[in-house]
Design an enzyme around this catalytic site. Structure first.
Site, mmCIF file in Angstrom:
data_model
loop_
_atom_site.group_PDB
_atom_site.id
_atom_site.type_symbol
_atom_site.label_atom_id
_atom_site.label_comp_id
_atom_site.label_asym_id
_atom_site.label_seq_id
_atom_site.Cartn_x
_atom_site.Cartn_y
_atom_site.Cartn_z
ATOM 1 N N SER A 106 55.198 21.384 -17.027
ATOM 2 C CA SER A 106 54.823 22.163 -15.845
ATOM 3 C C SER A 106 54.247 23.522 -16.269
ATOM 4 O O SER A 106 53.156 23.915 -15.841
ATOM 5 C CB SER A 106 56.073 22.349 -14.979
ATOM 6 O OG SER A 106 55.908 23.378 -14.047
ATOM 7 N N HIS A 159 53.678 34.109 -20.846
ATOM 8 C CA HIS A 159 54.470 33.508 -19.774
ATOM 9 C C HIS A 159 55.947 33.694 -20.095
ATOM 10 O O HIS A 159 56.366 33.514 -21.233
ATOM 11 C CB HIS A 159 54.168 32.012 -19.647
ATOM 12 C CG HIS A 159 54.907 31.385 -18.500
ATOM 13 N ND1 HIS A 159 54.440 31.432 -17.211
ATOM 14 C CD2 HIS A 159 56.094 30.754 -18.440
ATOM 15 C CE1 HIS A 159 55.298 30.842 -16.403
ATOM 16 N NE2 HIS A 159 56.324 30.413 -17.122
ATOM 17 N N ARG A 212 60.334 18.342 -7.100
ATOM 18 C CA ARG A 212 61.469 18.578 -8.017
ATOM 19 C C ARG A 212 62.460 19.554 -7.395
ATOM 20 O O ARG A 212 63.675 19.394 -7.520
ATOM 21 C CB ARG A 212 60.951 19.143 -9.351
ATOM 22 C CG ARG A 212 60.264 18.100 -10.216
ATOM 23 C CD ARG A 212 59.568 18.739 -11.413
ATOM 24 N NE ARG A 212 60.461 19.520 -12.235
ATOM 25 C CZ ARG A 212 60.088 20.571 -12.973
ATOM 26 N NH1 ARG A 212 58.826 20.949 -13.000
ATOM 27 N NH2 ARG A 212 60.954 21.224 -13.703
ATOM 28 N N LYS A 246 49.770 24.689 -16.665
ATOM 29 C CA LYS A 246 49.157 25.843 -16.001
ATOM 30 C C LYS A 246 48.576 26.824 -17.024
ATOM 31 O O LYS A 246 47.517 27.395 -16.812
ATOM 32 C CB LYS A 246 50.190 26.551 -15.114
ATOM 33 C CG LYS A 246 50.496 25.740 -13.852
ATOM 34 C CD LYS A 246 51.625 26.313 -13.030
ATOM 35 C CE LYS A 246 52.953 26.140 -13.679
ATOM 36 N NZ LYS A 246 54.129 26.160 -12.827
ATOM 37 N N ASP A 299 50.882 19.701 -10.754
ATOM 38 C CA ASP A 299 52.158 20.382 -11.026
ATOM 39 C C ASP A 299 52.722 20.979 -9.743
ATOM 40 O O ASP A 299 53.922 20.897 -9.489
ATOM 41 C CB ASP A 299 51.978 21.469 -12.091
ATOM 42 C CG ASP A 299 53.239 22.316 -12.177
ATOM 43 O OD1 ASP A 299 54.276 21.761 -12.590
ATOM 44 O OD2 ASP A 299 53.222 23.494 -11.782
HETATM 45 N N1 URA Z 1 58.403 27.353 -14.089
HETATM 46 C C1 URA Z 1 57.441 26.426 -13.921
HETATM 47 O O1 URA Z 1 56.274 26.743 -13.743
HETATM 48 N N2 URA Z 1 57.801 25.141 -13.965
HETATM 49 C C2 URA Z 1 59.052 24.729 -14.157
HETATM 50 O O2 URA Z 1 59.300 23.548 -14.200
HETATM 51 C C3 URA Z 1 60.033 25.716 -14.308
HETATM 52 C C4 URA Z 1 59.677 27.027 -14.274
#
Ligand code: URA
Length: 424
Positions: free
Chosen positions: A183, A82, A168, A187, A161
């Site tokens: 967050s 990621h 957010r 995932k 999320d």
């Molecule tokens: N990417 C995400 O998945 N979440 C965040 O809070 C910021 C970037």
């Protein structure tokens, strides 16, 4: 339990319990806790932060709000990556094939971009016919066959999320380290890989501008991954300048093919080699040096490029038909000197204005537009030299804004190397 008490507790800088955090996530998902209450709590978290225990509880609650993908029918130690994102970041398109060519299952669910440029899924969709919505069954089958598949994230991965992130985004609560870490990692945990490599970026074009904050974010995410018994490593890399020479969806696919053909931008290549080598080293339990040799060999001998081609073919794409606009304008330098920087943020905004990115999920994206940096950081230029090319379709930009993004000075200033450190 009641949400107002919980908000007050966080406002007074007290620590929330597992029960309270679960109550918040469940209540928000079933509609008992309203958007305005959740926004208020998120804002108190922005100001007062969370300790590691609270972050673990939050990740847990968000993972449990949806499904955890079961990848147990895939042979081998599965790795995922990621990136916290930035301008011109096409590393997944290069790292995936590199890793898979070493016999390591690369399992990656990606998102569409929200922001200046498209996400990995938008980039792949610049390849005519490419399917990003494989079923979980097709995804698993393809990884067992060729060790590589990249698909769009399924709906039920950490839905809490998704709902919190949407809030957010419109309440000024995106830039909180505990919220970003939980967050991203909820995932990653729900996506089912065994090991994770993170590319945490800092700089003008990154989500986190400040290096110290990026280091803190990386450390927290590594702790979260390791707590789930998924060995996690974070690479810290610079995002002051765009990554590579191409910014825009189809252009970035073209650049990925260039790198996989052992050509192209040195910094982008190096970052991809580092990320891929750590992934191979984690999966095969071998040292970094041995893993890097393997990855470099497969870059040079073309095996990684063949993996990329295999993936495109299997997912229905036509590599000879990548959407790139034929309307091109050259941008010329108005100064003599050395390029000491190219402002990633302003290039990102320009590419967005051309139509390559989106600010809301509903917005369409233009796969063919973008900017090619003909000259990059460190290059010497003269007045009249072509420094960039703009690929446009129905929207135009002021070319002076492209020129202004280049910092051209009399002397070459040493810049920070792209890969700054490793946190594990
Ligand atoms: N990417 C995400 O998945 N979440 C965040 O809070 C910021 C970037």
């Amino acid at each position: 339990m009641n949400i107002v008490e919980i908000i007050n507790k966080k406002k007074n800088n007290e620590v929330l319990s597992n029960e309270e955090i679960n109550y918040v996530i469940n209540g928000f998902m079933n509609g008992e806790i309203k958007d305005y209450q959740m926004s208020s709590l998120l804002m108190t978290i922005c100001f007062n932060g969370m300790n590691m225990e609270e972050i673990y509880f939050l990740v847990d609650a968000m993972v449990k709000s949806g499904n955890v993908i079961n990848l147990s029918s895939i042979n081998g130690i599965k790795v995922d990556k990621h990136s916290t994102g930035g301008i011109g970041d096409k590393t997944t398109l290069i790292v995936g094939p590199l890793v898979a060519s070493c016999g390591v299952p690369f399992v990656k669910m990606s998102g569409r971009g929200l922001g200046y440029t498209g996400g990995t899924i938008d980039k792949l969709e610049a390849i005519s016919g490419f399917r990003t919505n494989l079923s979980e069954e097709e995804f698993v089958r393809q990884i067992n066959e060729i060790n590589l598949s990249i698909i769009s994230q399924t709906e039920n991965i950490a839905p809490a999320d998704k709902k919190i992130y949407a809030l957010r985004d419109v309440t000024g609560t995106t830039n909180s380290i505990p919220l970003i870490a939980s967050s991203i990692m909820s995932k990653k945990i729900a996506s089912g890989a065994d090991k994770i490599v993170l590319d945490v970026k800092y700089g003008i074009g990154a989500l986190v501008k400040d290096k110290e904050a990026a280091i803190e974010l990386a450390k927290i995410m590594v702790k979260i991954g390791n707590r789930y018994n998924k060995k996690t490593i974070a690479i810290l890399s610079n995002m002051d300048n765009p990554l590579g020479n191409m910014i825009g969806n189809g252009l970035e696919v073209k650049e990925a093919i260039d790198i996989l053909s052992y050509r192209g931008n040195k910094e982008l290549k190096e970052l991809c080699l580092v990320l891929a080598a750590y992934m191979v080293s984690l999966s095969k339990n071998i040292d970094y040096k041995e893993a890097r040799d393997m990855v470099v060999n497969n870059l040079i001998n073309g095996k990684a490029l063949n993996k990329f081609k295999d993936m495109i073919l299997k997912q229905g794409g036509n590599i000879d038909n990548i959407k790139i606009s034929n309307n091109i304008i050259e941008v010329k330098s108005n100064k003599n000197g050395y390029i000491n920087g190219i402002n990633a943020l302003s290039i990102g905004k320009l590419v967005m204005n051309l139509g390559a990115g989106r600010l809301s999920k509903e917005q369409g994206i233009n796969h063919g537009v973008g900017i090619e940096l003909v000259k990059n950081v460190g290059d010497n230029v003269k007045v009249g030299d072509v420094i960039a090319r703009v690929y446009y379709e129905n929207k135009t930009i002021d070319l002076n804004d492209v020129i202004e993004s280049f910092k051209i000075e009399d002397n070459l200033v040493n810049k920070e190397y792209i890969v700054l450190g490793v946190i594990q």
